[in-house]
Design an enzyme around this catalytic site. Structure first.
Site, PDB file in Angstrom:
ATOM      1  CG  HIS A 316      -2.171  -0.715   1.039  1.00  0.00           C
ATOM      2  ND1 HIS A 316      -2.222  -2.092   1.209  1.00  0.00           N
ATOM      3  CD2 HIS A 316      -3.421  -0.217   0.603  1.00  0.00           C
ATOM      4  CE1 HIS A 316      -3.178  -2.507   1.191  1.00  0.00           C
ATOM      5  NE2 HIS A 316      -4.303  -1.417   0.496  1.00  0.00           N
ATOM      6  N   GLY A 317       1.993   1.323   0.582  1.00  0.00           N
ATOM      7  CA  GLY A 317       2.729   2.184   0.751  1.00  0.00           C
ATOM      8  C   GLY A 317       3.957   2.318   1.399  1.00  0.00           C
TER       9      GLY A 317
END
Lengths: 475, 309
Positions: A316-317
């Site tokens: 996701h990040g």
């Protein structure tokens, strides 16, 4: 061009649909598929054209890999080569900035749009070729399954076999068979985005930005901000998923469901069967099961779950907050695995309690997802439980609350939570089936009227304020 | 749905709202100050850069003309500001217009303040707009504004806070803007103000020039002298380094003159450092107001009437 922009709705979509409609009368699926691929490329380059170069390189490399694997020419080498290549490209763009010793000139300034999604689609494709689940696709179908614009930027993560048979059918079935369902999904998704998600975003930003700037906020405001973010990300992702399905239906393609009332989940396991369903499916099929899944004893199962979810967080990040978020989700799923033994906890009477507990825990973990750093996240958690700052204004006057409805976060949060818990989802309302062989019912006149009103409200909201980008565009 | 929307808007016209109440109070007070003066006046017409940035008493002392600061809020946008000015001006007046740069960018799209004030206090202004602008105003009215209108949240004058008639002196200038009145909130805002890129954001064909030309023509036919100057503005590095920004500030006086406006002064001369500001990039603190007024007086010269010949 966001789906929720006038440019997309009034310029791009009518032109693409209009030409697709004309081509339909020739009855050749490759004409329509070709047109949709070309339109998707145009759509993608509207964001940043150099992103297309990255996508092109990955498409070509993986296609060559699939041909080599299928021809059994050092198949294993090509398989692992393409997986390492894809992951390396993804990791480079996501994590290069964390390597501060690298010269700044070579560090990419932005993440190519959709890279996290199409990377996984390409990996799934070459693995499926290796496992002989499918044979190498013709170039047009291959390009279509990756580039089809409704799912290109932020999913769902589709499998080739989900799309290819439908591409073959383009132009052969009755035109615009499910356009009513498609338009319904699109409009409801649009309204959720421009009205609900973007409104909650303003409340959430206020709270989180205050904490990030070192300002003090009360316990009530911290909860207001957090619940707003919980609603923002819910409606944002829900909206995108529904608009993608709607657009797919308009062009005769049935996309898989990616979002299914996740806040009605009664456990973390259930949550991940409802939230980003295609990501969960990919992780299960291409990571969890190859790691051994649940076949190697309880300890190994729990380890696999936590490891896979930690990687999901990292997907996701690039910050530690995402890694920790994923890790904790893994821990919670592992915890669910352990609790599953206790039959009393499976009782239906406890279901509302379990839904409430799951929702609250998921919401608390969103602090990590939203915060810009672990420090901010820590500060936010402190604010959430700072009882000394708890204060309720006892001089509430109803009319003042009502006037402040547009700015009173609680007048938004409470109805929204009740809505996500008790209202039916779009799958039920529209009687949607992912299997393209199933017939979809025609939508009722009342739904049509409702859609018309919803569209008017959505356009009104879009005119007042520019729509924000979808949250999952960042990944 | 659109018909229903128009009816909903009509139902709350002239209902005062709290968000635009202070503007109404200030305009009312300043209009009274003006109407109490017989003969010619020097009237400053702009937004709040003038409200905070000009010491009208000093101008009055220099030029021996009763001077009233009619600057209120640039957020109302140019057409509404000029409309309010036309209501109070009369033959023989001299009008000084240090208009905010945002006013020159007006392109026909209203904002919430313009919409809110029009509905609550100036519905007749709506009919002076073009059809397109009228449509924009109705279409872009937020739902919350209509609700606020039905709630009639602004029935009483504003008597607290920085903005309001209670902080306007006998010449229409803002009071309570000394540095010592800056709290942590104001200091934080000033510290973090980012540049506004008017050069980048300027529309290709701003409607503002049409409104200015029309206003100037109206003023001339009514025997009113108009003088345009740059506004007070917070200096930022990018205004001196970015090509688009440099072009905007350098060509603005020239473009104004090309349509017949008497524009004097150089925008860069009225850009000031951050520490001279109160709470926005247009609001000088009271101490800095003196510096700006002196600079303005130097620009206008010893006899303002010479500029009107």
């Amino acid at each position: 061009m966001l789906f929720s922009s006038f440019e997309f709705i009034f310029h791009f979509l009518p032109v693409v649909f209009g030409v697709a409609l004309l081509l339909h009368y020739f009855g050749k699926s490759r004409y329509i598929a070709g047109w949709l691929v070309a339109s998707s490329i145009y759509y993608y380059t509207d964001f940043k054209s150099w992103h297309l170069a990255v996508l092109a390189v990955m498409l070509i490399f993986n296609y060559i890999a699939s041909l080599k694997i299928s021809a059994k020419k050092r198949a294993r080498l090509w398989l692992w080569g393409s997986i390492i290549f894809d992951i390396s490209i993804l990791a480079w763009f996501k994590y290069a900035h964390t390597f501060t010793f690298l010269p700044k000139d070579i560090i990419p300034s932005t993440l190519p749009l959709g890279i996290s999604f199409y990377t996984f689609q390409l990996i799934a494709y070459v693995v499926d070729i290796y496992k002989e689940r499918l044979t190498p696709a013709k170039p047009l179908k291959y390009l279509f399954f990756i580039l089809f614009f409704p799912q290109l930027i932020a999913g769902p993560i589709v499998h080739y076999l989900q799309i290819a048979p439908q591409v073959k059918e383009l132009g052969k079935k009755r035109c615009c068979e499910y356009i009513d369902s498609g338009v319904l999904f699109f409009i409801i998704g649009l309204l959720k985005k421009v009205w609900l998600a973007d409104t909650f975003a303003t409340f959430a930003d206020k709270a989180f930005n205050s904490v990030a700037a070192g300002k003090s906020i009360s316990m009530i405001d911290a909860w207001g901000g957090l619940l707003s973010y919980s609603m923002q990300i819910y409606f944002d992702f829900c909206a995108y998923s529904e608009m993608a399905i709607g657009l797919g239906l308009i062009f005769g393609i049935r996309l898989p469901l990616n979002f299914l009332s996740p806040y009605k989940a009664d456990s973390f396991r259930d949550f991940w069967r409802r939230w980003h369903i295609t990501l969960s499916t990919f992780l299960r099929d291409y990571l969890y099961i190859p790691l051994g899944g649940s076949r190697k004893g309880r300890g190994r199962t729990l380890f696999n779950v936590i490891a896979v979810m930690t990687l999901a967080g990292a997907w996701h990040g690039s910050g530690w907050t995402f890694v920790l978020w994923g890790f904790l989700h893994g821990v919670m799923i592992a915890f669910n695995h352990l609790l599953y033994r206790f039959r009393v906890l499976q009782s239906k009477i406890l279901k509302p309690v379990k839904i409430f507990v799951t929702f609250t825990t998921v919401t608390l973990l969103w602090v990590l997802f939203r915060s810009d750093s672990l420090k901010t996240a820590k500060q936010y958690y402190i604010k959430l439980f700072d009882i000394s700052s708890f204060h309720i204004d006892t001089h509430w006057e109803f009319w003042k609350l009502l006037y402040h409805w547009s700015s009173s976060v609680w007048l938004w949060i409470i109805p929204a939570i009740l809505g996500v818990w008790f209202l039916p989802n779009m799958k039920k309302i529209a009687k949607y089936s992912e299997d393209f062989r199933d017939k979809l019912p025609s939508q009722s006149l009342w739904l049509g009227v409702f859609s018309g009103i919803a569209l008017w409200i959505a356009f009104k909201m879009m005119s007042s304020e520019a729509s924000r980008s979808f949250i999952y565009f960042m990944f | 749905m659109s018909l229903l929307w128009v009816m909903l808007i009509l139902g709350q016209i002239k209902n005062p709202t709290i968000t635009s109440r202070w503007v109404y109070d200030v305009y009312t007070k300043k209009s009274k100050l003006l109407s109490d003066i017989n003969g010619s006046r020097l009237v400053i017409v702009a937004g709040s850069n003038a409200l905070f940035g000009i010491d009208s008493k000093k101008l009055e002392k220099r030029y021996h003309i009763p001077t009233i600061n009619f600057g209120v809020n640039a957020g109302l946008f140019l057409p509404l500001v000029l409309y309010e000015a036309k209501k109070v001006l009369r033959r023989g007046d001299i009008v000084l217009l240090p208009l905010e740069y945002s006013m020159y960018l007006y392109d026909g799209e209203p904002n919430e303040q313009m919409i809110g004030y029009t509905y609550s206090f100036e519905p007749s202004f709506f009919w002076t707009l073009s059809l397109k602008e009228q449509f924009e105003m109705i279409w872009k009215t937020p739902f919350s504004r209509v609700l606020e209108g039905y709630m009639k949240t602004g029935t009483k004058p504003i008597t607290k806070g920085l903005y309001g008639a209670h902080h306007i002196d006998a010449h229409g200038d803002q009071t309570h803007s000394l540095k010592r009145y800056m709290g942590g909130f104001e200091k934080d805002i000033i510290k973090h103000i980012k540049p506004t890129l008017y050069g980048k954001d300027e529309p290709k064909k701003a409607l503002a020039w049409k409104y200015l030309k029309e206003f100037d023509k109206w003023a001339k036919t009514h025997g009113i002298c108009t003088i345009y100057t740059p506004p007070v503005f917070m200096d930022q590095k990018i205004y001196h380094t970015d090509k688009k920004e440099i072009n905007f500030y350098k060509t603005l006086p020239k473009r104004a003159k090309e349509i017949g406006l008497k524009f004097i002064g150089n925008p860069y001369d009225f850009m000031y450092p951050r520490d001279m500001f109160f709470n926005t990039d247009y609001h000088l603190n009271a101490e800095a107001r003196q510096i700006h007024t002196d600079r303005l007086l130097k620009l206008l010269g010893s006899d303002i009437h010479k500029l009107c010949r």
